[in-house]
Write a protein that holds these residues in place. Structure first.
Motif, PDB file in Angstrom:
ATOM      1  N   GLY A   3      47.959   4.076  41.191  1.00  0.00           N
ATOM      2  CA  GLY A   3      47.896   2.685  41.651  1.00  0.00           C
ATOM      3  C   GLY A   3      49.262   2.072  41.461  1.00  0.00           C
ATOM      4  O   GLY A   3      49.841   2.164  40.377  1.00  0.00           O
ATOM      5  N   LYS A  55      46.876   2.105  46.585  1.00  0.00           N
ATOM      6  CA  LYS A  55      46.437   3.436  46.153  1.00  0.00           C
ATOM      7  C   LYS A  55      47.336   4.461  46.827  1.00  0.00           C
ATOM      8  O   LYS A  55      47.276   4.641  48.045  1.00  0.00           O
ATOM      9  N   PHE A  65      41.840   5.897  40.012  1.00  0.00           N
ATOM     10  CA  PHE A  65      43.235   6.130  39.627  1.00  0.00           C
ATOM     11  C   PHE A  65      43.391   7.077  38.435  1.00  0.00           C
ATOM     12  O   PHE A  65      42.665   6.987  37.459  1.00  0.00           O
TER      13      PHE A  65
END
Ligand SMILES: CC(C)(COP(=O)(O)OP(=O)(O)OC[C@H]1O[C@@H](n2cnc3c(N)ncnc32)[C@H](O)[C@@H]1OP(=O)(O)O)[C@@H](O)C(=O)NCCC(=O)NCCS
Length: 304
Positions: free
Chosen positions: A82, A72, A114
């Protein structure tokens, strides 16, 4: 034989890797690649990284059969991205649908965090994420090579055109760079600085050809002024020349300032490619699909 998802879940146990998985990680990676990894790489990348990271693994009994790493990270404009790394399925289990299930569980590990997913893949990885995960190839990065670095004897002049300031890149702060370069267990990097700008370089000896390469892997240029960049690039090349490298490599993306500078030094595009693939999740990030909006460096890929 077509294996459905239920069969995958019956046959494999999927879980995040932990420190005890280091030896199997090294074994499966080193059976695939000429560039060898060690257990220190595993601890550095997955157990002690600066950003939230998972290596989702599939096991049959105690045997590791495949893996999908996911980090991340943030872009310089705050977008949460991501980044997939170390995607690998042991040969016996390829093309059976294990790969998408590993990817699904790696993404699910983070919940709905994300805005976009990405990977800097090789040809096999590109094919797999496009066909099996529905990601899109946003651009192909062709490495630029300078074949005879000793021929550059003074700083070449040139018209510096290209825009870097408006481009999107992975965010890298001091902590990140300490981890990425100073603590790297595989390679020794050198920071070359000119005024307040820095380039990171390393010497890489190709295990197949024994050729000695100098890689200019990253830059930090606070003002992004063309002349600063040109001076820094020259200093990085000079340092690598002293290391007696036979060629220098850099990523110089289309439309970026670095492309003009590298070309004026005699760097040429080669057929060595990396594939930048994306899955846009948040509609506000649609602009990321355009490759011209990106500024990527070799250090963004786990292989450099
Ligand atoms: C890249 C890699 C991880 C992909 O794994 P994979 O098992 O081949 O990927 P998939 O499970 O998505 O399978 C892909 C193929 O199998 C087919 N397939 C997918 N699910 C299937 C299923 N349930 N049953 C049968 N076939 C299936 C796909 O249609 C696809 O076919 P195609 O190649 O003709 O397009 C694997 O090839 C690998 O480990 N390669 C070496 C390491 C490497 O280079 N990694 C990439 C680093 S960037």
């Amino acid at each position: 034989m077509v294996i459905d998802n239920k069969m995958i879940l019956e046959q494999f146990k999927l879980r995040p890797a932990n420190a005890l998985d280091a030896a199997q990680f090294v074994e499966i990676m080193n059976s695939q690649y000429a560039r060898k990894k060690n257990q220190e790489y595993f601890y550095w990348q997955y157990i002690n990284p600066p950003e939230p990271t998972v290596l989702m693994c599939a096991f049959q009994g105690d045997q590791m059969c495949g893996m999908f790493g996911l980090k991340k990270r943030k872009l310089n404009n705050g977008v949460v991205i991501g980044q997939a790394i170390d995607m690998l399925i042991a040969p016996a289990w390829r093309k059976k649908g294990l790969f998408p299930e590993l990817a699904r569980q790696a993404v699910q590990y983070f919940g709905k965090e994300f805005d976009v997913l990405s990977v800097l893949a090789n040809a096999a990885g590109n094919h797999a994420v496009v066909r099996s995960l529905g990601w899109r190839n946003a651009g192909i990065i062709k490495t630029f090579f300078l074949k005879n670095p000793q021929s550059v004897t003074c700083r070449p002049d040139g018209t510096d055109a290209g825009d870097c300031a408006g481009k999107v890149r992975f965010q890298k702060d001091q902590d990140y760079r300490n981890w990425r370069f100073d603590k790297n267990p595989c390679y020794s990097y050198k920071a070359v600085s000119v005024e307040n700008a820095t380039a990171w370089v390393k010497v890489f000896i190709d295990p197949l050809t024994n050729l000695r390469y100098g890689d200019i892997v990253d830059f930090d240029i606070p003002c992004l002024e063309a002349m600063n960049f040109r001076n820094l690039f020259y200093a990085a090349c000079e340092y690598l020349k002293l290391q007696k490298v036979e060629a220098i490599t850099v990523w110089a993306l289309p439309g970026g300032l670095l492309r003009n500078i590298a070309e004026s030094f005699g760097f040429q595009e080669t057929s060595q490619e990396r594939y930048f693939c994306l899955k846009i999740i948040s509609p506000k990030c649609a602009y990321l699909d355009k490759f011209i909006n990106w500024d990527l460096s070799e250090a963004d890929s786990e292989i450099y």
